[in-house]
Design a protein around this motif. Structure first.
Motif, PDB file in Angstrom:
ATOM      1  N   ALA A  92       0.838  -1.203   0.000  1.00  0.00           N
ATOM      2  CA  ALA A  92       0.000   0.000   0.000  1.00  0.00           C
ATOM      3  C   ALA A  92       0.867   1.244   0.000  1.00  0.00           C
ATOM      4  N   GLY A  93       0.343   2.310  -0.570  1.00  0.00           N
ATOM      5  CA  GLY A  93       1.070   3.570  -0.636  1.00  0.00           C
ATOM      6  C   GLY A  93       1.224   4.219   0.725  1.00  0.00           C
ATOM      7  N   GLU A  94       2.123   5.184   0.766  1.00  0.00           N
ATOM      8  CA  GLU A  94       2.341   5.939   1.994  1.00  0.00           C
ATOM      9  C   GLU A  94       1.051   6.651   2.377  1.00  0.00           C
ATOM     10  N   GLY A  95       0.720   6.636   3.635  1.00  0.00           N
ATOM     11  CA  GLY A  95      -0.501   7.277   4.105  1.00  0.00           C
ATOM     12  C   GLY A  95      -1.674   6.325   4.251  1.00  0.00           C
ATOM     13  N   VAL A  96      -1.557   5.114   3.689  1.00  0.00           N
ATOM     14  CA  VAL A  96      -2.617   4.121   3.813  1.00  0.00           C
ATOM     15  C   VAL A  96      -2.329   3.261   5.041  1.00  0.00           C
ATOM     16  N   GLU A  97      -3.253   3.266   5.978  1.00  0.00           N
ATOM     17  CA  GLU A  97      -3.073   2.464   7.185  1.00  0.00           C
ATOM     18  C   GLU A  97      -3.485   1.013   6.952  1.00  0.00           C
ATOM     19  N   GLY A  98      -4.513   0.797   6.152  1.00  0.00           N
ATOM     20  CA  GLY A  98      -4.979  -0.556   5.880  1.00  0.00           C
ATOM     21  C   GLY A  98      -6.415  -0.557   5.412  1.00  0.00           C
ATOM     22  N   MET A  99      -7.082  -1.699   5.581  1.00  0.00           N
ATOM     23  CA  MET A  99      -8.463  -1.866   5.126  1.00  0.00           C
ATOM     24  C   MET A  99      -9.320  -2.384   6.279  1.00  0.00           C
ATOM     25  N   ILE A 100     -10.586  -1.947   6.279  1.00  0.00           N
ATOM     26  CA  ILE A 100     -11.575  -2.485   7.208  1.00  0.00           C
ATOM     27  C   ILE A 100     -12.803  -2.891   6.411  1.00  0.00           C
ATOM     28  N   ASP A 101     -13.558  -3.813   6.954  1.00  0.00           N
ATOM     29  CA  ASP A 101     -14.813  -4.242   6.353  1.00  0.00           C
ATOM     30  C   ASP A 101     -15.936  -3.549   7.113  1.00  0.00           C
ATOM     31  N   VAL A 102     -16.734  -2.768   6.392  1.00  0.00           N
ATOM     32  CA  VAL A 102     -17.873  -2.089   7.002  1.00  0.00           C
ATOM     33  C   VAL A 102     -19.131  -2.610   6.312  1.00  0.00           C
ATOM     34  N   ARG A 103     -19.817  -3.514   6.969  1.00  0.00           N
ATOM     35  CA  ARG A 103     -21.038  -4.124   6.447  1.00  0.00           C
ATOM     36  C   ARG A 103     -20.891  -4.614   5.011  1.00  0.00           C
ATOM     37  N   GLY A 104     -19.813  -5.340   4.764  1.00  0.00           N
ATOM     38  CA  GLY A 104     -19.589  -5.931   3.449  1.00  0.00           C
ATOM     39  C   GLY A 104     -18.874  -5.048   2.451  1.00  0.00           C
ATOM     40  N   ASN A 105     -18.588  -3.816   2.812  1.00  0.00           N
ATOM     41  CA  ASN A 105     -17.848  -2.896   1.937  1.00  0.00           C
ATOM     42  C   ASN A 105     -16.422  -2.751   2.440  1.00  0.00           C
ATOM     43  N   MET A 106     -15.462  -2.903   1.549  1.00  0.00           N
ATOM     44  CA  MET A 106     -14.064  -2.707   1.925  1.00  0.00           C
ATOM     45  C   MET A 106     -13.735  -1.217   1.899  1.00  0.00           C
ATOM     46  N   VAL A 107     -13.175  -0.727   2.995  1.00  0.00           N
ATOM     47  CA  VAL A 107     -12.864   0.691   3.166  1.00  0.00           C
ATOM     48  C   VAL A 107     -11.359   0.843   3.341  1.00  0.00           C
ATOM     49  N   THR A 108     -10.737   1.636   2.486  1.00  0.00           N
ATOM     50  CA  THR A 108      -9.315   1.955   2.610  1.00  0.00           C
ATOM     51  C   THR A 108      -9.171   3.044   3.661  1.00  0.00           C
ATOM     52  N   VAL A 109      -8.427   2.771   4.729  1.00  0.00           N
ATOM     53  CA  VAL A 109      -8.263   3.735   5.821  1.00  0.00           C
ATOM     54  C   VAL A 109      -6.956   4.500   5.626  1.00  0.00           C
ATOM     55  N   LEU A 110      -7.082   5.829   5.611  1.00  0.00           N
ATOM     56  CA  LEU A 110      -5.945   6.726   5.421  1.00  0.00           C
ATOM     57  C   LEU A 110      -5.657   7.466   6.724  1.00  0.00           C
ATOM     58  N   TYR A 111      -4.384   7.730   6.981  1.00  0.00           N
ATOM     59  CA  TYR A 111      -4.012   8.545   8.134  1.00  0.00           C
ATOM     60  C   TYR A 111      -4.388   9.997   7.850  1.00  0.00           C
ATOM     61  N   GLY A 112      -5.205  10.590   8.711  1.00  0.00           N
ATOM     62  CA  GLY A 112      -5.545  11.997   8.564  1.00  0.00           C
ATOM     63  C   GLY A 112      -4.317  12.886   8.667  1.00  0.00           C
ATOM     64  N   THR A 113      -3.367  12.479   9.516  1.00  0.00           N
ATOM     65  CA  THR A 113      -2.144  13.279   9.671  1.00  0.00           C
ATOM     66  C   THR A 113      -1.354  13.324   8.366  1.00  0.00           C
ATOM     67  N   TYR A 114      -1.335  12.237   7.629  1.00  0.00           N
ATOM     68  CA  TYR A 114      -0.633  12.202   6.347  1.00  0.00           C
ATOM     69  C   TYR A 114      -1.348  13.084   5.316  1.00  0.00           C
ATOM     70  N   LEU A 115      -2.661  12.967   5.244  1.00  0.00           N
ATOM     71  CA  LEU A 115      -3.429  13.754   4.281  1.00  0.00           C
ATOM     72  C   LEU A 115      -3.236  15.257   4.474  1.00  0.00           C
ATOM     73  N   LEU A 116      -3.129  15.667   5.729  1.00  0.00           N
ATOM     74  CA  LEU A 116      -3.034  17.094   6.035  1.00  0.00           C
ATOM     75  C   LEU A 116      -1.619  17.551   6.360  1.00  0.00           C
ATOM     76  N   LYS A 117      -0.656  16.677   6.098  1.00  0.00           N
ATOM     77  CA  LYS A 117       0.764  16.995   6.310  1.00  0.00           C
ATOM     78  C   LYS A 117       1.037  17.462   7.735  1.00  0.00           C
ATOM     79  N   LEU A 118       0.514  16.726   8.712  1.00  0.00           N
ATOM     80  CA  LEU A 118       0.715  17.038  10.122  1.00  0.00           C
ATOM     81  C   LEU A 118       1.708  16.055  10.724  1.00  0.00           C
ATOM     82  N   ASP A 119       2.370  16.490  11.758  1.00  0.00           N
ATOM     83  CA  ASP A 119       3.275  15.620  12.498  1.00  0.00           C
ATOM     84  C   ASP A 119       2.425  14.636  13.308  1.00  0.00           C
ATOM     85  N   PRO A 120       2.570  13.332  13.072  1.00  0.00           N
ATOM     86  CA  PRO A 120       1.770  12.363  13.834  1.00  0.00           C
ATOM     87  C   PRO A 120       1.957  12.481  15.338  1.00  0.00           C
ATOM     88  N   ASN A 121       3.112  12.965  15.769  1.00  0.00           N
ATOM     89  CA  ASN A 121       3.364  13.132  17.205  1.00  0.00           C
ATOM     90  C   ASN A 121       2.568  14.277  17.809  1.00  0.00           C
TER      91      ASN A 121
END
Length: 141
Positions: A40-69
């Motif tokens: 997976a690309g940088e910023g992608v944390e992984g996948m979750i199943d939400v009622r049969g739909n696969m959801v790609t989970v992204l780090y909000g900190t990566y999307l907004l260029k924030l320090d995760p700390n």
């Protein structure tokens, strides 16, 4: 008083408040650990199943260029529904749904050169950064 054009979901991340248009928000989940995706690309944390739909989970900190700390915790996932699929954005806290006023200030955003940031809005004596994640999510398809 500005007339509202649409509703937005307000969330916190890295000590700042953000608002994203509600039109693409499917639901808000309490954080659950996603399954990692090999390659997976940088910023992608992984996948979750939400009622049969696969959801790609992204780090909000990566999307907004924030320090995760700078984030105390990332306790919610905002699930977005786009034509390219479902995407989840991991954030600290979801506050509420509010009206987005018609006037958005686009001045003074040079400090944060990022395609997701659309401007700022003043709501209830609080400053919110208006964001839109659709273009970023389309690029992941």
């Amino acid at each position: 008083m500005d007339q509202a054009v649409e509703k937005g979901i307000c969330f916190c991340l890295g000590g700042e408040r953000y608002i994203h248009p509600l039109s693409n928000v499917k639901e808000v989940l309490s954080y659950q650990s996603p399954a990692p995706v090999p390659g997976a690309g940088e910023g992608v944390e992984g996948m979750i199943d939400v009622r049969g739909n696969m959801v790609t989970v992204l780090y909000g900190t990566y999307l907004l260029k924030l320090d995760p700390n700078s984030c105390k915790k990332e306790g919610h996932i905002i699930v977005l529904d786009f034509p390219t699929g479902y995407f989840g954005v991991r954030v600290e806290e979801v506050e509420q749904v509010m009206d987005i006023p018609q006037s958005v200030d686009t001045n003074g955003l040079e400090y944060r050169d990022h395609h997701c940031i659309q401007g700022t809005v003043q709501l209830n004596k609080q400053l919110y950064i208006l964001v839109e994640f659709s273009d970023y999510c389309k690029a992941l398809d």
